[in-house]
Motif scaffolding. Structure first.
Motif, PDB file in Angstrom:
ATOM      1  N   GLU A 155     -56.980  12.349  14.772  1.00  0.00           N
ATOM      2  CA  GLU A 155     -56.602  13.266  13.865  1.00  0.00           C
ATOM      3  C   GLU A 155     -56.745  12.913  12.695  1.00  0.00           C
ATOM      4  N   VAL A 156     -56.962  14.284  12.381  1.00  0.00           N
ATOM      5  CA  VAL A 156     -57.719  14.846  11.185  1.00  0.00           C
ATOM      6  C   VAL A 156     -56.524  14.274  10.067  1.00  0.00           C
ATOM      7  N   TYR A 160     -57.703  15.567  20.223  1.00  0.00           N
ATOM      8  CA  TYR A 160     -58.403  15.278  19.209  1.00  0.00           C
ATOM      9  C   TYR A 160     -57.105  16.322  18.411  1.00  0.00           C
ATOM     10  N   THR A 170     -63.781  22.113  12.514  1.00  0.00           N
ATOM     11  CA  THR A 170     -64.283  20.696  13.568  1.00  0.00           C
ATOM     12  C   THR A 170     -63.225  21.130  15.314  1.00  0.00           C
ATOM     13  N   THR A 222     -56.013  18.314  14.999  1.00  0.00           N
ATOM     14  CA  THR A 222     -56.189  18.857  13.660  1.00  0.00           C
ATOM     15  C   THR A 222     -55.112  20.061  13.394  1.00  0.00           C
TER      16      THR A 222
END
Length: 288
Positions: free
Chosen positions: A103-104, A73, A15, A75
Motif C-alpha cells: 500500500e502506498v 496493490y 502508480t 493506492t
C-alpha cells in the motif's frame, strides 16, 4: 491473481496503472480495479487485464474484486475517503486470506505528522497491520509529477509555491520508481518480515525547490500561503488535497535548507525496483 487499485491512472503519478503494466509484462494475471468503465478501462482490457469496476469505499464492490486474489496493490488519491477505503480493502483481504498487500503511504506517516493526511496514512497502515494481510507500506516522498502539475497550471511559465527561498529542500521520487518497488514487492515470493520489511521508504532524490524549477526550465516564485490556497483550489478542486498540500509545503518551508532524518535517498529503489532512481532532470526531459 494480483489485484491492483488505481489501475486507470491519473495526472499525479498513476502508480496503479504502471504497476499493472509491469506485472503484465512479467506474465502475471492482473485484476484491475477502476472507478469508472470508461476508455481507460477498455485500454486495460486490451492489454490483458481483467477489469472490475467499483468504489473502494464500498465493501459490496471490494469483496467480489478480492475473490481468488493472493496479493494486492492499494493506492488511494488525495481526497476524502482514505480510511473508509482502507477498512473495506483490509476486511476483504483478510476474509480472502490475502498474503501480501502493498500500500502506498507517505514518507513521514506517523501519529504526530504535520499534515492531517499523513496522520490518516499512519492510521491506514495500522488497519492493514491489524488485518494480518502481510502489509508493506510504501512511504514515498513527493512525486515529481505533483510538482509538474503545479507548473502546468501556470502554463509552464513558473513554479509558484509557498516554500520560502530557493534553497528549501524537498524529498522527491518518480512515480515510476514507486511503481517498480511496488511491483517488485508483489512478485517477491518471501513473506513480510523475511524478505520484505513492513515499512519501505521510497525516496529518489533530495533537491531544493530552486533546483526543481531550474530542471523544469521555469522560474520559482515564492507565494504567500493564502495566495497558494486560492490557486490550489483552482488546480485541484478538492478541499482535502488543498488542506494536505498547504500543510505539506508549510512543513518544508519550516525546515528550510536544513535536514530531516527522512531526507535521504533510499536503497529500496535500486534493490527492489531493479534500477537506480529516476533523476529530476531525466523526468523533466521526458515530460517535455
Amino acid at each position: 491473481m494480483i489485484l491492483v487499485t488505481g489501475a486507470a491512472g491519473g495526472q499525479q503519478g498513476a502508480t496503479g496503472r504502471q504497476v499493472v503494466d509491469l506485472l503484465l509484462e512479467r506474465g502475471e494475471e492482473v485484476r484491475a480495479f477502476v472507478h469508472a468503465d470508461d476508455q481507460r478501462a477498455e485500454e486495460l482490457r486490451k492489454i490483458g487485464a481483467e477489469v472490475v469496476v467499483g468504489d473502494l469505499r464500498e465493501i459490496t464492490t471490494v469483496r467480489p474484486a478480492m475473490r481468488g486474489v493472493r496479493r494486492a496493490y492499494f493506492t488511494y488519491p488525495v481526497t476524502a475517503g482514505l480510511l473508509d477505503a482502507t477498512a473495506a480493502f483490509a476486511a476483504a483481504a483478510k476474509e480472502e486470506g490475502v498474503e501480501r498487500v502493498v500500500e502506498v503511504s507517505q514518507l513521514d506517516a506517523s501519529p504526530e505528522a504535520g499534515t492531517p493526511r499523513m496522520r490518516r496514512h499512519w492510521l491506514s497502515e495500522q488497519v492493514f497491520d491489524w488485518a494480518g494481510v502481510g502489509a508493506v507500506h510504501l512511504r514515498a516522498g513527493v512525486f515529481f509529477e505533483n510538482l509538474a502539475v503545479v507548473a502546468a497550471a501556470s502554463g509552464n511559465r513558473e513554479l509558484a509555491l509557498p516554500l520560502g527561498g530557493r534553497d528549501t529542500l524537498v524529498p522527491l521520487v518518480a512515480a515510476a520508481d514507486v511503481a517498480r518497488v511496488g511491483a517488485g514487492l508483489l512478485l517477491d515470493p518471501g513473506p513480510v518480515n523475511d524478505t520484505a520489511d513492513p515499512v519501505c521508504l521510497v525516496n529518489g532524490q533530495m533537491a531544493t525547490i530552486g533546483e526543481v524549477a531550474d530542471a523544469f526550465g521555469i522560474p520559482y516564485v515564492d507565494v504567500p500561503p493564502e495566495e497558494w490556497e486560492s490557486r490550489a483550489m483552482d488546480i485541484y478542486q478538492d478541499d482535502v488535497a488543498v488542506e494536505h498540500l498547504t500543510h505539506l509545503w508549510a512543513l518544508f518551508r519550516f525546515i528550510g535548507p536544513g535536514h530531516h532524518p527522512l531526507y535521504r535517498i533510499t536503497e529500496s529503489i535500486e534493490r527492489i525496483g531493479g534500477r537506480p532512481p529516476v533523476t529530476l532532470r531525466e523526468f523533466a526531459q521526458g515530460s517535455r
